[in-house]
Motif scaffolding. Sequence first.
Motif, mmCIF file in Angstrom:
data_model
loop_
_atom_site.group_PDB
_atom_site.id
_atom_site.type_symbol
_atom_site.label_atom_id
_atom_site.label_comp_id
_atom_site.label_asym_id
_atom_site.label_seq_id
_atom_site.Cartn_x
_atom_site.Cartn_y
_atom_site.Cartn_z
ATOM 1 N N GLN A 1 102.487 91.226 17.328
ATOM 2 C CA GLN A 1 103.462 91.306 16.251
ATOM 3 C C GLN A 1 103.001 90.442 15.082
ATOM 4 O O GLN A 1 102.353 89.419 15.281
ATOM 5 C CB GLN A 1 104.829 90.840 16.751
ATOM 6 C CG GLN A 1 105.384 91.729 17.834
ATOM 7 C CD GLN A 1 106.656 91.173 18.433
ATOM 8 O OE1 GLN A 1 106.875 89.968 18.455
ATOM 9 N NE2 GLN A 1 107.499 92.068 18.931
ATOM 10 N N ARG B 1 107.888 89.589 1.891
ATOM 11 C CA ARG B 1 108.960 90.529 2.264
ATOM 12 C C ARG B 1 109.890 90.772 1.087
ATOM 13 O O ARG B 1 110.267 91.920 0.805
ATOM 14 C CB ARG B 1 109.754 89.989 3.461
ATOM 15 C CG ARG B 1 108.985 89.977 4.763
ATOM 16 C CD ARG B 1 109.899 89.741 5.968
ATOM 17 N NE ARG B 1 110.851 88.663 5.828
ATOM 18 C CZ ARG B 1 110.659 87.411 6.260
ATOM 19 N NH1 ARG B 1 109.525 87.079 6.850
ATOM 20 N NH2 ARG B 1 111.598 86.505 6.110
ATOM 21 N N LEU C 1 111.081 94.452 1.796
ATOM 22 C CA LEU C 1 111.087 94.749 3.229
ATOM 23 C C LEU C 1 112.305 94.136 3.899
ATOM 24 O O LEU C 1 112.637 92.985 3.662
ATOM 25 C CB LEU C 1 109.808 94.208 3.893
ATOM 26 C CG LEU C 1 108.491 94.789 3.392
ATOM 27 C CD1 LEU C 1 107.311 94.093 4.060
ATOM 28 C CD2 LEU C 1 108.435 96.286 3.641
ATOM 29 N N GLY D 1 113.510 96.545 10.200
ATOM 30 C CA GLY D 1 113.421 97.982 10.453
ATOM 31 C C GLY D 1 112.545 98.723 9.467
ATOM 32 O O GLY D 1 112.253 99.907 9.652
ATOM 33 N N SER D 2 112.096 98.053 8.381
ATOM 34 C CA SER D 2 111.198 98.703 7.419
ATOM 35 C C SER D 2 109.890 99.066 8.107
ATOM 36 O O SER D 2 109.400 98.348 8.966
ATOM 37 C CB SER D 2 110.893 97.766 6.242
ATOM 38 O OG SER D 2 112.025 97.500 5.479
ATOM 39 N N ARG D 3 109.313 100.195 7.717
ATOM 40 C CA ARG D 3 108.022 100.620 8.257
ATOM 41 C C ARG D 3 106.932 100.123 7.315
ATOM 42 O O ARG D 3 107.058 100.199 6.106
ATOM 43 C CB ARG D 3 107.947 102.137 8.380
ATOM 44 C CG ARG D 3 109.102 102.736 9.122
ATOM 45 C CD ARG D 3 108.927 103.184 10.518
ATOM 46 N NE ARG D 3 107.676 103.727 10.910
ATOM 47 C CZ ARG D 3 107.165 103.506 12.108
ATOM 48 N NH1 ARG D 3 107.808 102.752 12.970
ATOM 49 N NH2 ARG D 3 106.028 104.036 12.457
ATOM 50 N N VAL D 4 105.852 99.614 7.900
ATOM 51 C CA VAL D 4 104.733 99.069 7.133
ATOM 52 C C VAL D 4 103.464 99.774 7.581
ATOM 53 O O VAL D 4 103.228 99.954 8.778
ATOM 54 C CB VAL D 4 104.594 97.544 7.367
ATOM 55 C CG1 VAL D 4 103.415 96.983 6.599
ATOM 56 C CG2 VAL D 4 105.874 96.834 6.994
ATOM 57 N N SER D 5 102.632 100.192 6.619
ATOM 58 C CA SER D 5 101.350 100.821 6.935
ATOM 59 C C SER D 5 100.228 99.818 6.724
ATOM 60 O O SER D 5 100.267 99.004 5.793
ATOM 61 C CB SER D 5 101.111 102.034 6.026
ATOM 62 O OG SER D 5 102.081 103.015 6.261
#
Length: 156
Positions: free
Chosen positions: A11, A19, A24, A27-31
């Motif tokens: 993690q 953030r 962010l 629950g935000s998605r990060v690529s």
Amino acid sequence: MATGSVTSRGQITIPKGVRDDLGLEPGSRVSFVKKEVTVTARRWERGWELWLDDDHVTQFSTLADAEQQVRDYLDTEVPDVDHSEWVITVVPELGALGREVVAARKATEEAAAASLDAARRSREVARQLREAGYSVTDAAAIMGVSRGRVSQLVHG
């Protein structure tokens, strides 16, 4: 520049300032985008196949333009990402000759580093000789170079 850390479970902790800047929330998605690609180049009758992985291959006639071809391919596959600054490493499959190429490149890099070191040392010694009161002529004789070279070293 902010830094985060990776836990033993994989993690990632993203610093609060980052953030906030990116908006962010939990629950935000990060690529994550890798900006280095190593490509295996395999010769074939019409040029080179450039293998990014088992599923992504492009072809080109000359190895000299392979990096740009890979960038163009990546731009086609993922158009919303700028690949212009990516590090593309092309590794040609050469069999036993490949080891000779690696050894020759290493020797060339070592020679270049030794040359830079020799130049630095020569400049320093020339300056020290002149500061110690030796004439340009004597410094040239001591160093085994021309008088003009001593002047270049001292002032360069």
